[in-house]
Scaffold this motif. Structure first.
Motif, short mmCIF file in Angstrom:
data_model
loop_
_atom_site.label_atom_id
_atom_site.label_comp_id
_atom_site.label_asym_id
_atom_site.label_seq_id
_atom_site.Cartn_x
_atom_site.Cartn_y
_atom_site.Cartn_z
N ARG A 113 0.83 -1.22 0.00
CA ARG A 113 0.00 0.00 0.00
C ARG A 113 0.87 1.26 0.00
NH1 ARG A 113 -5.21 0.73 3.64
NH2 ARG A 113 -5.37 2.98 3.80
N VAL A 114 1.87 1.30 0.84
CA VAL A 114 2.78 2.45 0.90
C VAL A 114 3.53 2.61 -0.42
CG1 VAL A 114 4.88 3.34 1.99
CG2 VAL A 114 3.04 2.41 3.40
N ASN A 115 3.97 1.50 -0.99
CA ASN A 115 4.71 1.54 -2.25
C ASN A 115 3.83 2.03 -3.40
OD1 ASN A 115 7.01 0.62 -1.00
ND2 ASN A 115 6.71 -1.51 -1.58
N VAL A 116 2.58 1.58 -3.42
CA VAL A 116 1.65 2.02 -4.48
C VAL A 116 1.40 3.52 -4.37
CG1 VAL A 116 -0.75 1.88 -5.27
CG2 VAL A 116 0.55 -0.22 -4.80
N ARG A 117 1.24 4.01 -3.16
CA ARG A 117 1.04 5.45 -2.96
C ARG A 117 2.23 6.23 -3.50
NH1 ARG A 117 2.49 9.24 0.85
NH2 ARG A 117 0.92 10.81 1.43
N SER A 118 3.44 5.77 -3.19
CA SER A 118 4.64 6.46 -3.67
C SER A 118 4.75 6.42 -5.18
CB SER A 118 5.89 5.81 -3.04
OG SER A 118 5.88 5.93 -1.63
N GLU A 119 4.41 5.27 -5.77
CA GLU A 119 4.50 5.13 -7.22
C GLU A 119 3.46 5.99 -7.94
OE1 GLU A 119 6.86 3.33 -9.20
OE2 GLU A 119 7.75 3.73 -7.23
N GLY B 192 -0.14 21.06 -4.05
CA GLY B 192 1.23 20.66 -3.73
C GLY B 192 1.36 19.17 -3.50
N SER B 193 2.58 18.74 -3.14
CA SER B 193 2.87 17.31 -2.98
C SER B 193 2.10 16.70 -1.82
CB SER B 193 4.37 17.08 -2.79
OG SER B 193 4.84 17.78 -1.64
N GLY B 194 1.88 17.49 -0.76
CA GLY B 194 1.16 16.96 0.40
C GLY B 194 -0.26 16.59 0.04
N SER B 195 -0.96 17.47 -0.63
CA SER B 195 -2.34 17.19 -1.02
C SER B 195 -2.39 16.09 -2.08
CB SER B 195 -3.01 18.46 -1.55
OG SER B 195 -2.26 19.03 -2.62
N LEU B 196 -1.34 16.01 -2.92
CA LEU B 196 -1.26 14.95 -3.91
C LEU B 196 -1.18 13.58 -3.22
CD1 LEU B 196 -1.00 14.79 -7.07
CD2 LEU B 196 1.45 14.50 -6.71
N GLY B 197 -0.35 13.52 -2.21
CA GLY B 197 -0.22 12.27 -1.46
C GLY B 197 -1.51 11.90 -0.75
N SER B 198 -2.19 12.86 -0.19
CA SER B 198 -3.45 12.59 0.51
C SER B 198 -4.51 12.06 -0.44
CB SER B 198 -3.96 13.86 1.19
OG SER B 198 -3.06 14.29 2.18
N PHE B 199 -4.56 12.64 -1.64
CA PHE B 199 -5.56 12.16 -2.58
C PHE B 199 -5.18 10.80 -3.14
CE2 PHE B 199 -8.01 11.79 -6.47
CZ PHE B 199 -9.28 12.12 -5.99
N ALA B 200 -3.89 10.55 -3.32
CA ALA B 200 -3.45 9.22 -3.76
C ALA B 200 -3.88 8.17 -2.74
CB ALA B 200 -1.94 9.19 -3.95
N GLU B 201 -3.77 8.52 -1.46
CA GLU B 201 -4.22 7.61 -0.40
C GLU B 201 -5.73 7.38 -0.50
OE1 GLU B 201 -3.83 5.01 2.66
OE2 GLU B 201 -2.17 6.08 1.72
N ARG B 202 -6.45 8.42 -0.85
CA ARG B 202 -7.90 8.29 -1.00
C ARG B 202 -8.25 7.36 -2.16
NH1 ARG B 202 -11.99 13.49 -1.75
NH2 ARG B 202 -13.83 12.34 -2.49
N LEU B 203 -7.50 7.46 -3.25
CA LEU B 203 -7.73 6.56 -4.38
C LEU B 203 -7.48 5.10 -4.00
CD1 LEU B 203 -6.13 8.53 -7.37
CD2 LEU B 203 -8.57 8.21 -6.89
N ILE B 204 -6.43 4.91 -3.22
CA ILE B 204 -6.12 3.55 -2.78
C ILE B 204 -7.23 3.01 -1.88
CG2 ILE B 204 -4.51 2.19 -1.38
CD1 ILE B 204 -2.30 4.13 -2.38
N GLU B 205 -7.75 3.87 -1.00
CA GLU B 205 -8.84 3.46 -0.11
C GLU B 205 -10.08 3.07 -0.91
OE1 GLU B 205 -9.18 3.03 3.07
OE2 GLU B 205 -7.18 3.65 3.72
N GLN B 206 -10.27 3.71 -2.05
CA GLN B 206 -11.46 3.44 -2.87
C GLN B 206 -11.30 2.19 -3.75
OE1 GLN B 206 -11.77 7.10 -5.07
NE2 GLN B 206 -12.81 8.19 -3.40
N SER B 207 -10.09 1.68 -3.86
CA SER B 207 -9.84 0.56 -4.77
C SER B 207 -10.52 -0.71 -4.27
CB SER B 207 -8.35 0.33 -4.92
OG SER B 207 -7.79 -0.19 -3.72
N GLU B 208 -10.81 -1.59 -5.21
CA GLU B 208 -11.48 -2.85 -4.86
C GLU B 208 -10.61 -3.71 -3.95
OE1 GLU B 208 -13.45 -6.79 -7.06
OE2 GLU B 208 -12.61 -5.14 -8.26
#
Length: 307
Positions: free
Chosen positions: A125-131, A154-170
């Motif tokens: 999960r952490v690796n996917v967020r970074s990628e 900025g990068s902070g909000s980008l990371g937060s939204f990437a985490e949100r996308l991961i949370e939404q994934s199947e």
């Protein structure tokens, strides 16, 4: 119609726990002695095997599927154990297969495997967020704009939204419900079963003393040094050991063997059970192992506190 969910799930088969019991006072039934390896000074009452070696909602999604798989092994165990007790475990290849599967079952259906699984998922999960942030920042920004109507500054909000996308994934949703774990543990059982088919079976009895059993009882060990190292990857182990009663220990090793082991190796096997346990070890009420277990549990506590 889907089978009902089973909340209380035994990680240590009751058929094994029963081997460590004796008939208690009138009306109390067959009982064994639990020992709390995390609180070695705590004195526990004798309990029946049904009250030991279990976890609540270990497989939280479609537990009936996993229970059916475990049952395909456990229903055949009594005959194989009878062959062990008669010193004829190799008289029928089916007994060898069942005993080997019993080791695999307890290796996979364990607190340790669930911990490894959870840690692996979090790492991915952490690796996917970074990628996502590194390779697809514009895609993440466009997805944020579609979902929220805002441009990510900025990068902070980008990371937060990437985490949100991961949370939404199947796959993350399936992790949360336990569906992913149920699929993973069943697949792992079949995978390890295939690997274990290339190993031979050792059936060992103590020259003196008795074995005890921990709540994560099928343990990988390396035997090239004392004390044994344990809990390494399956492919790096010299053996995978599983106590099946006070007088019998199974091991996957290099050759079929029916033999005895000296007191020093009995102590080493019992030490591994205590050090590898999640919370409890179980012993026959008249084993005389409580003082030994208490000393090893104190050692375990001291070792972990010094890390």
């Amino acid at each position: 119609m889907q089978a009902a969910h089973i909340s209380k799930q035994h990680l240590v088969s009751q058929v094994l726990l029963r081997q460590f019991t004796m008939l208690g006072p009138k009306g109390s039934g067959w009982q064994l002695q639990p020992f709390d390896v995390c609180n070695p000074e705590r004195r526990l009452k004798l309990k029946g095997p049904g009250a030991c070696g279990a976890a609540k909602d270990f497989v939280a999604f479609d537990s009936a599927s996993a229970e059916e798989l475990w049952g395909s092994v456990e229903t055949r165990v009594p005959a194989a154990l009878a062959a062990v007790q008669a010193c004829t475990p190799f008289s029928d290849p089916v007994h060898v297969e069942v005993l080997r599967d019993l080791i695999v079952l307890h290796y996979v259906r364990s607190h340790r495997y669930r911990g490894v699984y959870s840690n692996a998922f979090e790492t991915v999960r952490v690796n996917v967020r970074s990628e996502l942030i590194r390779q697809y920042p514009e895609d993440v920004r466009r997805a944020a704009l579609r979902q929220t109507g805002f441009h990510l500054p900025g990068s902070g909000s980008l990371g937060s939204f990437a985490e949100r996308l991961i949370e939404q994934s199947e796959v993350t949703q399936d992790f949360g419900t336990g569906k992913l774990f149920r699929t993973s543990i069943e697949n792992m059982f079949n995978k390890v079963r295939a690997m274990a088919s290339k190993w031979q079976l050792e059936v060992l009895t103590p020259e003196n003393g008795q074995f005890l059993i921990g709540d994560s009882p099928a343990v990988t060990v390396r035997t090239d040094s004392m004390p044994f190292s344990y809990n390494m990857a399956f492919g790096d182990a010299h053996a995978i050991v599983l106590p099946i009663g006070p007088r019998h220990l199974l091991a996957l090793g290099p050759k079929n063997l029916l033999g005895t082991i000296p007191q020093a190796l009995v102590d080493e096997a019992n030490t591994v059970q205590i050090l590898a346990a999640d919370r409890y070890a179980y012993m026959h009420p008249r084993s005389g192992l409580e003082t030994f277990a208490r000393a090893k549990a104190r050692q375990r506590h001291a070792d972990r506190a010094s890390r």
